[in-house]
Design a protein around this motif. Structure first.
Motif, PDB file in Angstrom:
ATOM      1  N   TRP A 139      -1.793  -8.109  -3.368  1.00 51.29           N
ATOM      2  CA  TRP A 139      -1.765  -7.466  -2.487  1.00 51.29           C
ATOM      3  C   TRP A 139      -0.723  -5.967  -2.625  1.00 51.29           C
ATOM      4  N   LEU A 193      -6.938   0.139  -2.269  1.00 48.94           N
ATOM      5  CA  LEU A 193      -7.162   0.187  -0.563  1.00 48.94           C
ATOM      6  C   LEU A 193      -7.017   1.452  -0.027  1.00 48.94           C
ATOM      7  N   GLU A 196      -5.726   3.462   3.482  1.00 47.42           N
ATOM      8  CA  GLU A 196      -4.425   3.178   4.421  1.00 47.42           C
ATOM      9  C   GLU A 196      -5.415   4.175   5.196  1.00 47.42           C
ATOM     10  N   ARG A 232      -2.811   3.547  11.930  1.00 42.98           N
ATOM     11  CA  ARG A 232      -2.807   2.292  12.948  1.00 42.98           C
ATOM     12  C   ARG A 232      -3.508   3.127  14.534  1.00 42.98           C
ATOM     13  N   THR A 292      -5.861  -4.304  13.567  1.00 44.17           N
ATOM     14  CA  THR A 292      -6.686  -4.170  12.647  1.00 44.17           C
ATOM     15  C   THR A 292      -7.566  -2.512  13.645  1.00 44.17           C
ATOM     16  N   GLU A 312     -13.040  -5.247   5.746  1.00 44.58           N
ATOM     17  CA  GLU A 312     -12.857  -6.209   6.619  1.00 44.58           C
ATOM     18  C   GLU A 312     -11.349  -6.810   7.282  1.00 44.58           C
ATOM     19  N   VAL A 313     -11.190  -7.261   8.141  1.00 42.66           N
ATOM     20  CA  VAL A 313      -9.569  -7.247   8.900  1.00 42.66           C
ATOM     21  C   VAL A 313      -9.644  -8.490   8.348  1.00 42.66           C
ATOM     22  N   ARG A 315      -6.933  -9.821   5.743  1.00 41.19           N
ATOM     23  CA  ARG A 315      -6.160  -9.590   4.593  1.00 41.19           C
ATOM     24  C   ARG A 315      -6.855 -10.370   3.287  1.00 41.19           C
ATOM     25  N   LEU A 321      -9.484  -9.791   1.655  1.00 43.84           N
ATOM     26  CA  LEU A 321      -9.683  -8.810   1.246  1.00 43.84           C
ATOM     27  C   LEU A 321      -8.777  -8.341  -0.591  1.00 43.84           C
ATOM     28  N   LEU A 341     -11.247  -0.504  -0.469  1.00 43.75           N
ATOM     29  CA  LEU A 341     -11.561  -1.692   0.384  1.00 43.75           C
ATOM     30  C   LEU A 341     -10.686  -0.569   1.807  1.00 43.75           C
ATOM     31  N   GLU A 377      -8.707  -2.665   5.479  1.00 39.01           N
ATOM     32  CA  GLU A 377      -8.044  -3.510   6.481  1.00 39.01           C
ATOM     33  C   GLU A 377      -8.861  -2.606   7.736  1.00 39.01           C
TER      34      GLU A 377
END
Length: 222
Positions: free
Chosen positions: A9, A17, A19, A22, A27, A75-76, A78, A81, A98, A100
């Motif tokens: 990660w 990822l 980003e 939020r 999520t 996907e929620v 982590r 992922l 990906l 999250e």
């Protein structure tokens, strides 16, 4: 997450990822979040999106086999992922990103309308208890989300090993404006592009039939 997942990660996440700003929940994404595929992938290419990519078995395999496509896993969880990142690194895939986040929010708010060529929903949580079935992803509420995301002629692929959920999926999509069956008979043939996973094998060994469905986005309700 395991130590190896934590390392993946931190070390490999920036490569894969995307980003997004939020929202209030962990999520959730903000209402003004945007994800432009050409920027995320550094190129224009047909886009395949998988909702609930789990540990990445299907999407990493597909990304390796179809380098001419871009693949987005949403996907929620982590840890899942992180496993996907590890698999992607092993496979040396350059065409996978990906996110999250809650998939419906990404499809409703962040991605441009009509930007997805294929939308995959493979083995979503069946919410087996009758009092929980209202939580299932593929319901009438899901239809506008899939309509918005898919381009005209785009394909929605679904698979489940839970019989009554398969029937629910079929009833919902058969009745949905803007979608038409892309198969003959009761069920679609197994999607050859979906790698056989341990999860699918487990369902088959337990005596549960694996049922596929394929629908194509039409001009209606665009």
């Amino acid at each position: 997450m395991t130590p190896s997942q934590e390392r993946a990660w931190e070390d490999l996440g920036p490569r894969y990822l995307v980003e997004l700003p939020r929202g209030h929940a962990v999520t959730s994404i903000s209402e003004d979040a945007s994800l432009h595929p050409a920027e995320a992938f550094g190129r224009d290419a047909p886009l395949v999106v998988e909702i609930g990519s789990g540990q990445g078995h299907a999407i990493v395999h597909a990304a390796k086999e179809r380098p001419e496509h871009n693949f987005l896993a949403i996907e929620v969880f982590r840890a899942g992922l992180a496993r996907t990142i590890i698999r992607a690194d092993w496979a040396e895939t350059e065409n996978l990103r990906l996110v999250e986040a809650n998939a419906p929010e990404v499809l409703d708010q962040a991605l441009p309308a009509g930007s997805v060529d294929e939308l995959w929903v493979f083995f979503p949580d069946p919410w087996k208890k009758s009092r929980h079935t209202k939580r299932r992803l593929v319901s009438e509420d899901f239809v506008p989300t899939a309509q918005r995301a898919l381009k005209s002629g785009g394909v929605l692929r679904l698979a489940t090993d839970w019989a009554d959920y398969a029937k629910q999926m079929r009833e919902v999509l058969d009745a949905a404006p803007g979608f038409e069956r892309d198969f003959d008979g009761d069920w679609a043939p197994r999607f050859e592009g979906r790698v056989l996973t341990a999860f699918e094998e487990k369902g088959a060994k337990a005596g549960r039939d694996i049922r596929d469905l394929t629908y194509r986005r039409t001009e209606a309700s665009l």
